[in-house]
Scaffold this motif. Sequence first.
Motif, mmCIF file in Angstrom:
data_model
loop_
_atom_site.group_PDB
_atom_site.id
_atom_site.type_symbol
_atom_site.label_atom_id
_atom_site.label_comp_id
_atom_site.label_asym_id
_atom_site.label_seq_id
_atom_site.Cartn_x
_atom_site.Cartn_y
_atom_site.Cartn_z
ATOM 1 N N LYS A 1 16.295 0.733 -3.396
ATOM 2 C CA LYS A 1 16.303 1.957 -2.561
ATOM 3 C C LYS A 1 14.876 2.367 -2.197
ATOM 4 O O LYS A 1 14.611 2.772 -1.062
ATOM 5 N N ASP A 2 13.942 2.243 -3.169
ATOM 6 C CA ASP A 2 12.537 2.581 -2.877
ATOM 7 C C ASP A 2 12.009 1.683 -1.766
ATOM 8 O O ASP A 2 11.321 2.136 -0.844
ATOM 9 N N VAL A 3 12.328 0.384 -1.879
ATOM 10 C CA VAL A 3 11.829 -0.572 -0.881
ATOM 11 C C VAL A 3 12.423 -0.241 0.487
ATOM 12 O O VAL A 3 11.709 -0.149 1.490
ATOM 13 N N ARG A 4 13.741 -0.045 0.497
ATOM 14 C CA ARG A 4 14.404 0.269 1.782
ATOM 15 C C ARG A 4 13.809 1.536 2.411
ATOM 16 O O ARG A 4 13.446 1.537 3.585
ATOM 17 N N ASN A 5 13.695 2.600 1.610
ATOM 18 C CA ASN A 5 13.195 3.864 2.167
ATOM 19 C C ASN A 5 11.773 3.711 2.700
ATOM 20 O O ASN A 5 11.418 4.277 3.739
ATOM 21 N N THR A 6 10.970 2.918 1.997
ATOM 22 C CA THR A 6 9.582 2.743 2.421
ATOM 23 C C THR A 6 9.518 1.924 3.713
ATOM 24 O O THR A 6 8.749 2.244 4.628
ATOM 25 N N GLU B 1 0.833 -1.210 0.000
ATOM 26 C CA GLU B 1 0.000 0.000 0.000
ATOM 27 C C GLU B 1 0.862 1.253 0.000
ATOM 28 O O GLU B 1 0.624 2.194 -0.748
ATOM 29 N N GLU B 2 1.886 1.240 0.865
ATOM 30 C CA GLU B 2 2.768 2.419 0.995
ATOM 31 C C GLU B 2 3.527 2.668 -0.316
ATOM 32 O O GLU B 2 3.669 3.812 -0.751
ATOM 33 N N LEU B 3 3.974 1.569 -0.962
ATOM 34 C CA LEU B 3 4.690 1.720 -2.239
ATOM 35 C C LEU B 3 3.743 2.215 -3.328
ATOM 36 O O LEU B 3 4.102 3.083 -4.126
ATOM 37 N N ASN B 4 2.514 1.676 -3.332
ATOM 38 C CA ASN B 4 1.528 2.111 -4.341
ATOM 39 C C ASN B 4 1.224 3.599 -4.210
ATOM 40 O O ASN B 4 1.076 4.298 -5.207
ATOM 41 N N LYS B 5 1.144 4.048 -2.933
ATOM 42 C CA LYS B 5 0.845 5.461 -2.667
ATOM 43 C C LYS B 5 1.850 6.371 -3.370
ATOM 44 O O LYS B 5 1.536 7.445 -3.832
ATOM 45 N N GLN B 6 3.116 5.894 -3.436
ATOM 46 C CA GLN B 6 4.172 6.711 -4.031
ATOM 47 C C GLN B 6 4.116 6.695 -5.557
ATOM 48 O O GLN B 6 4.801 7.484 -6.217
ATOM 49 N N GLY B 7 3.331 5.759 -6.117
ATOM 50 C CA GLY B 7 3.111 5.701 -7.561
ATOM 51 C C GLY B 7 4.378 5.526 -8.394
ATOM 52 O O GLY B 7 4.469 6.038 -9.506
#
Length: 263
Positions: free
Chosen positions: A137-142, A124-130
């Motif tokens: 890096k996206d996964v780690r930051n999220t 959900e959090e990753l989807n929010k970022q679109g």
Amino acid sequence: MSEDETNVIIEAGAGVVWDELVQFCVDKNYGGIENLSIIPGSVGAAPIQNIGAYGQELKDTFLELKGIFTETGEEKIFKKSDCEFSYRSSIFKTEVANKFVITSLKLKLNKNPQIITPFKQLEEELNKQGINDLTLKDVRNTIIKIRNKKLPDPKEIGNAGSFFKNPIIAKEKYLKLKNSYPDMISYPVNGEHIKIAAGWLIEKCGWKGKRIGNVGTYKDHALVIVNYGDASGDEIFDFEGHIKHAVELKFGIRLENEVNIIS
Ligand SMILES: Cc1cc2nc3c(=O)[nH]c(=O)nc-3n(C[C@H](O)[C@H](O)[C@H](O)COP(=O)(O)OP(=O)(O)OC[C@H]3O[C@@H](n4cnc5c(N)ncnc54)[C@H](O)[C@@H]3O)c2cc1C
């Protein structure tokens, strides 16, 4: 460090801070441990309970480790098959607990990483970022964002992370419970067993954010027991006993500790 076209083998010393290793690997785009971002502790402690989070476990990338038996001074290499890794456990937490000091370990990481996001909250959090093409890096930051939001910082409030393991129950029992509690949070383990979110069980018993004296469950995460002041080991032990009792009474499930109790 050695590598071929698809994999890289990293050797890290036991004293390295675990998250510095994760950061190093993510920066190089070596996949396999990014979901284990900001788990506190050292590299040497990681195999003890086969650290895991968000669908990844140490054992998934683990090759071997080196160390020394404390009584005899004998050096030994433990291959993955020697380590008896299971959910939050290994031979170093059972048979050779406190008898063997790990000095380094080797991990096999992927140079063409597959992004694993099996958890609803992470997805959900990753989807929010679109973001279309997710990177490590996206996964780690999220994950850092989610963890910082829901977990107490041990530097501010004393805690050991998840106090209990998520119980694994027979599918038959799960189906009966799911009938009574359709919102129960669970994850399939195999065809016959289901893992239930211990935090959900505790919350349903009314213990989320509950406090007795200087001990309590964290307001945002029922699975974390926090020490608000100078609570003694005995007070924490009593508190966890109340939680186990409440969960067993309501759901017929006996929670097991993830933390080590030192008597
Ligand atoms: C806020 C918070 C969040 C957490 N989240 C997670 C999580 O998501 N997933 C997870 O799996 N864990 C989690 N944990 C638990 C913890 O981070 C891990 O168990 C970590 O591996 C502990 O590292 P440490 O260096 O602090 O080890 P310690 O707590 O100091 O030691 C743990 C055990 O390992 C032994 N040990 C340590 N180093 C070695 C060595 N070199 N050789 C042999 N034995 C050794 C110790 O004797 C002890 O028995 C969390 C903890 C906190 C406080």
